[in-house]
Design an enzyme around this catalytic site. Structure first.
Site, PDB file in Angstrom:
ATOM      1  N   HIS A  92       0.814  -1.220   0.000  1.00  0.00           N
ATOM      2  CA  HIS A  92       0.000   0.000   0.000  1.00  0.00           C
ATOM      3  C   HIS A  92       0.846   1.269   0.000  1.00  0.00           C
ATOM      4  O   HIS A  92       0.310   2.374  -0.023  1.00  0.00           O
ATOM      5  CB  HIS A  92      -1.006  -0.014   1.167  1.00  0.00           C
ATOM      6  CG  HIS A  92      -0.400   0.183   2.512  1.00  0.00           C
ATOM      7  ND1 HIS A  92      -0.155  -0.858   3.382  1.00  0.00           N
ATOM      8  CD2 HIS A  92      -0.011   1.298   3.159  1.00  0.00           C
ATOM      9  CE1 HIS A  92       0.366  -0.380   4.497  1.00  0.00           C
ATOM     10  NE2 HIS A  92       0.457   0.933   4.390  1.00  0.00           N
ATOM     11  N   ASP A 141       0.371  -7.754   1.609  1.00  0.00           N
ATOM     12  CA  ASP A 141       0.709  -6.324   1.605  1.00  0.00           C
ATOM     13  C   ASP A 141       2.225  -6.144   1.567  1.00  0.00           C
ATOM     14  O   ASP A 141       2.846  -5.706   2.525  1.00  0.00           O
ATOM     15  CB  ASP A 141       0.106  -5.665   2.851  1.00  0.00           C
ATOM     16  CG  ASP A 141       0.284  -4.154   2.860  1.00  0.00           C
ATOM     17  OD1 ASP A 141       0.567  -3.580   1.793  1.00  0.00           O
ATOM     18  OD2 ASP A 141       0.146  -3.547   3.942  1.00  0.00           O
ATOM     19  N   GLY A 237       2.722   5.757   9.090  1.00  0.00           N
ATOM     20  CA  GLY A 237       4.044   6.200   8.669  1.00  0.00           C
ATOM     21  C   GLY A 237       5.101   5.134   8.855  1.00  0.00           C
ATOM     22  O   GLY A 237       6.202   5.220   8.313  1.00  0.00           O
ATOM     23  N   SER A 239       4.557   1.887   8.072  1.00  0.00           N
ATOM     24  CA  SER A 239       4.296   0.797   7.131  1.00  0.00           C
ATOM     25  C   SER A 239       5.513   0.464   6.281  1.00  0.00           C
ATOM     26  O   SER A 239       6.219   1.349   5.799  1.00  0.00           O
ATOM     27  CB  SER A 239       3.144   1.162   6.202  1.00  0.00           C
ATOM     28  OG  SER A 239       1.916   0.930   6.815  1.00  0.00           O
ATOM     29  N   GLY A 240       5.712  -0.846   6.079  1.00  0.00           N
ATOM     30  CA  GLY A 240       6.830  -1.303   5.260  1.00  0.00           C
ATOM     31  C   GLY A 240       8.118  -1.449   6.026  1.00  0.00           C
ATOM     32  O   GLY A 240       9.084  -2.035   5.545  1.00  0.00           O
TER      33      GLY A 240
END
Length: 290
Positions: A92, A141, A237, A239-240
């Site tokens: 995302h 994801d 913020g 994410s990943g």
């Protein structure tokens, strides 16, 4: 971080959002082959929800989005360096219309160039989003960012190690890092934040979500980490970004990557991560990482 994840990655989901031990003094022998080492950290323990120190998490990547031919850039997500050419992030976090991503390695304080070593910014040549990514459920994801040229490893830029194919981290404490919000709807820090969270068995995680009144399905590809009473979590913020553990040999390995959650650090709503062991065949097929 609260480190508390909240990522409005998908408009149809209003409430489902996306988002140590004493360290041995490991010599930095071969920058081309060493993974999961922390040359800047001699010893000490990680304390939950505090600012990190420069170089403590040298695999951490800051993913930025560039629009209008670079006229505007904004911090978008976290990422984790796995080879000299590839960064893992969340699906995302893919760029918006007419935008592109850049990856910043070796970053620590995003308010300025105050560090003893400079960060390295690379343009992302290709964003490889997992083909089965479902924005409605956050299944798969995961995305790989291929850099336009290899990054040179340094004492503050080191790839993370991959876990063993059958590794099970249930019950262990892991560390999540990022520049995400300090609380749900709160402000963002300038310095990389770190927090320790326990990894929860999926069935227990499923029960926790049910207790909180959510019918979200916890898939085998997911990994949950957090506390029943909330308190510590990743947030919008983050994410990943990486969720890592220390191996017996002192190096760090990647247990998962920040995906999503509901609010941040809310009771019975632990953070949900993409489980690295589940995706190793996919990662290996593209990057060759072992």
């Amino acid at each position: 971080m609260k480190l508390s994840h909240q990522f409005y990655a998908s408009p149809q989901l209003s409430d489902s959002t996306s988002r140590t031990l004493p360290t041995p003094n490991l010599a930095f022998h071969s920058p081309s082959t060493e993974c999961g080492v922390r040359p800047h950290v001699k010893s000490g323990r990680i304390v939950g929800g505090k600012g990190s120190t420069f170089g403590a998490f040298p695999w951490q990547v800051l993913v930025r989005e560039s629009t209008w031919l670079g006229l505007f850039t904004k911090n978008k997500c976290g990422g984790v360096l796995i080879t000299s050419r590839y960064v893992i992030t969340a699906a995302h976090c893919q760029p918006g219309f007419l935008a592109s991503l850049v990856a910043v390695m070796g970053e620590f304080d995003i308010s300025g160039d105050l560090e003893s070593k400079r960060s390295i910014t690379k343009n992302v040549k290709r964003v490889i989003v997992h083909r089965q990514y479902d924005p409605a459920t956050f299944e798969n994801d995961l995305a790989l960012l291929e850099l336009d040229s290899p990054v040179s490893f340094d004492t503050h830029i080191v790839p993370i190690c991959m876990p063993n194919d059958v590794a099970d981290f249930t019950g262990r404490m892991a560390t999540v890092t990022g520049w995400g919000r300090l609380k749900y709807g709160g402000g963002v820090p300038s310095v990389l934040q770190e927090v320790q969270v326990p990894i929860i068995e999926n069935s227990v995680c499923q029960e926790m979500f049910h207790t909180a009144g959510h019918n979200k399905k916890i898939l085998t590809s997911f990994l949950c980490a957090g506390y029943a009473n909330g308190q510590k979590d990743s947030c919008e913020g983050d994410s990943g970004g990486p969720l890592v553990l220390q191996r017996p040999d002192g190096r760090y390995e990647l247990a998962g990557t920040v995906s999503h959650g509901i609010k941040c650090a809310a009771p019975y709503l632990p953070g949900v991560y993409m489980r690295t062991t589940f995706y190793k065949p996919w990662l290996r097929s593209i990057t060759g990482v072992k």
